[in-house]
Design an enzyme around this catalytic site. Structure first.
Site, PDB file in Angstrom:
ATOM      1  N   CYS A 115       0.744  -1.351   0.055  1.00  0.00           N
ATOM      2  CA  CYS A 115      -0.015   0.111  -0.187  1.00  0.00           C
ATOM      3  C   CYS A 115       0.690   1.301   0.132  1.00  0.00           C
ATOM      4  O   CYS A 115       0.512   2.222  -0.263  1.00  0.00           O
ATOM      5  CB  CYS A 115      -0.908   0.034   1.287  1.00  0.00           C
ATOM      6  SG  CYS A 115      -1.749  -1.502   1.274  1.00  0.00           S
ATOM      7  N   HIS A 278      -3.885   7.051   0.934  1.00  0.00           N
ATOM      8  CA  HIS A 278      -4.213   5.733   0.606  1.00  0.00           C
ATOM      9  C   HIS A 278      -5.467   5.172   0.753  1.00  0.00           C
ATOM     10  O   HIS A 278      -6.046   5.291   1.926  1.00  0.00           O
ATOM     11  CB  HIS A 278      -3.179   4.621   0.802  1.00  0.00           C
ATOM     12  CG  HIS A 278      -3.623   3.162   0.809  1.00  0.00           C
ATOM     13  ND1 HIS A 278      -3.920   2.765  -0.479  1.00  0.00           N
ATOM     14  CD2 HIS A 278      -3.669   2.183   1.623  1.00  0.00           C
ATOM     15  CE1 HIS A 278      -4.208   1.645  -0.256  1.00  0.00           C
ATOM     16  NE2 HIS A 278      -4.146   1.060   0.909  1.00  0.00           N
ATOM     17  N   ASN A 308     -10.056  -0.817  -2.756  1.00  0.00           N
ATOM     18  CA  ASN A 308      -8.654  -0.591  -2.434  1.00  0.00           C
ATOM     19  C   ASN A 308      -7.759  -1.229  -3.377  1.00  0.00           C
ATOM     20  O   ASN A 308      -7.619  -2.305  -3.761  1.00  0.00           O
ATOM     21  CB  ASN A 308      -8.450  -1.270  -0.951  1.00  0.00           C
ATOM     22  CG  ASN A 308      -6.829  -1.389  -0.406  1.00  0.00           C
ATOM     23  OD1 ASN A 308      -6.164  -0.959  -1.171  1.00  0.00           O
ATOM     24  ND2 ASN A 308      -6.660  -1.142   0.840  1.00  0.00           N
TER      25      ASN A 308
END
Ligand code: UT7
Length: 351
Positions: A115, A278, A308
């Site tokens: 991430c 993020h 995501n």
């Protein structure tokens, strides 16, 4: 000398997968997913036609065009992903081939920071540009998660979150001291490495983990067998996540690392024009927004549409925000990420 973002681009596959679509494969519901994550739908790439590299190439072409250069001008490629086309070589060289620039003297580097891969990539690019080594760096974050998820009820806590997509930027030097990357902060702590991970296939052979859960190598060979039948039979070739630990750590680390970047540059939260976190979970971003006391228009959220997308989430959101006119020259843009590793980081950019 500073590093400026000269162009942005993004691409998401056309295939929209709603929460209701997922209920055909696993015991979940639209209500549960929206309440816990804010996600309404995500995109999945077309099997056998698209890959992480081809998604990345579409985003890269847009960023290159937006920067007003051609692919031949690129002198270094950085590719961040946790879902590469091959175990090796990495997507960097595949992207170079896809863009048709194998003849140029460019290097290609792959980043495995999940991430926070894009934030780490920006920091690396910033050092190369500031040192004068490169003039046009192409940084891509791309993921094709849909090829590696567990669509049974056992995998539902992970699978409902993730989506496919790609984002890219072109980075160039600028002598304008009021423009560009002001600072980058990078952190990691491997204590909980296995709490958000895809452990198999790998070289560990159970060694670090000391448990059959992670699959011992095949004893009939002098080495091991990378993928054992046991891994297939026991559904071990999928990611796992201890969601609550990740959530609780993320809501502490995000504000911490953002404040660290602000302190390093003698700025404060009220100076931020746009925070691009993020896109891990809408609830995490809302928590961070509340902690930093930022108004709604100062925080970018697009997880509702794309889920995501790990290393791709920040560059997709940044590219969308720029193309929608939400980022203007002179704005202070803050990027922040947290995820598997654990790794986390932040970047402050004067646009
Ligand atoms: O970008 C990488 C970083 N990743 C993240 O930031 C993710 C951070 N974590 C999270 O976002 C949340 O932990 C999740 C959304 C993944 C899960 O939400 P949660 O509120 O932490 O749920 P949980 O894992 O504690 O599970 C609560 C219940 C369990 O049922 P029981 O044992 O209470 O009966 C789960 O089995 O919810 C169940 N559950 C689901 N139910 C319906 C888990 N996933 C699902 C699902 N649909 N998709």
């Amino acid at each position: 000398m500073r590093t400026k973002i000269a162009g942005t681009g993004h691409y998401v596959p056309e295939n929209v997968v709603t929460n209701d679509d997922l209920t055909k494969y696993m015991d979940t519901s639209n209500e549960w997913i929206i309440e816990r994550t804010g996600i309404e739908e995500r995109r999945y790439a077309t099997k056998h036609k698209e890959s992480t590299t081809t998604l990345g190439a579409k985003a890269a072409r847009m960023a290159i065009k937006n920067a007003g250069i051609t692919a031949e001008d690129i002198d270094f490629i950085i590719f961040a992903t946790l879902s590469p086309d091959y175990y090796f070589p990495g997507c960097g060289v595949l992207l170079q081939r896809e863009l048709g620039i194998t003849g140029i003297e460019a290097g290609a580097l792959d980043i495995r920071n999940q991430c926070s891969g894009f934030v780490y990539g920006l920091s690396i690019a910033d050092q190369f540009i500031k040192s004068g080594m490169y003039k046009n760096i192409l940084l891509v974050g791309a993921e094709m998660h849909s090829m590696g998820l567990d669509f049974s009820t056992e995998g539902r806590n992970v699978t409902v979150i993730f989506g496919d997509g790609a984002g890219a930027v072109v980075l160039q030097p600028t002598e304008d001291e009021n423009q560009g990357i002001l600072t980058t902060c990078l952190h990691s702590d491997g204590t909980h490495a296995e709490e958000l991970a895809m452990i198999n296939p790998g070289s560990h052979g159970g060694y670090h983990l000391g448990t059959e859960k992670f699959g011992y190598p095949d004893p009939s060979t002098p080495g091991g067998v990378f993928v054992t039948q046991k891994m297939v039979d026991d559904n071990m070739l999928v990611p796992n996540m201890t969601g609550q630990l990740v959530f609780k750590t993320a809501v502490v680390k995000f504000p911490q690392v953002i404040k660290e970047a602000l302190e390093k540059t003698n700025l404060s939260t009220s100076d931020i024009d746009l925070l691009i976190p993020h896109q891990a979970n809408l609830r995490i971003s809302q928590f961070v927004q509340k902690t930093l006391r930022l108004s709604d228009e100062k925080v970018v959220n697009n997880i509702q549409k794309y889920g995501n997308t790990t290393a791709a989430s920040i560059p997709i959101a940044m590219s969308e925000a720029w193309h929608d006119g939400r980022i203007k020259d002179g704005d202070l843009v803050c990027l922040a990420a947290f995820g598997s590793g654990f790794t986390w980081g932040s970047v402050l950019i004067r646009w």
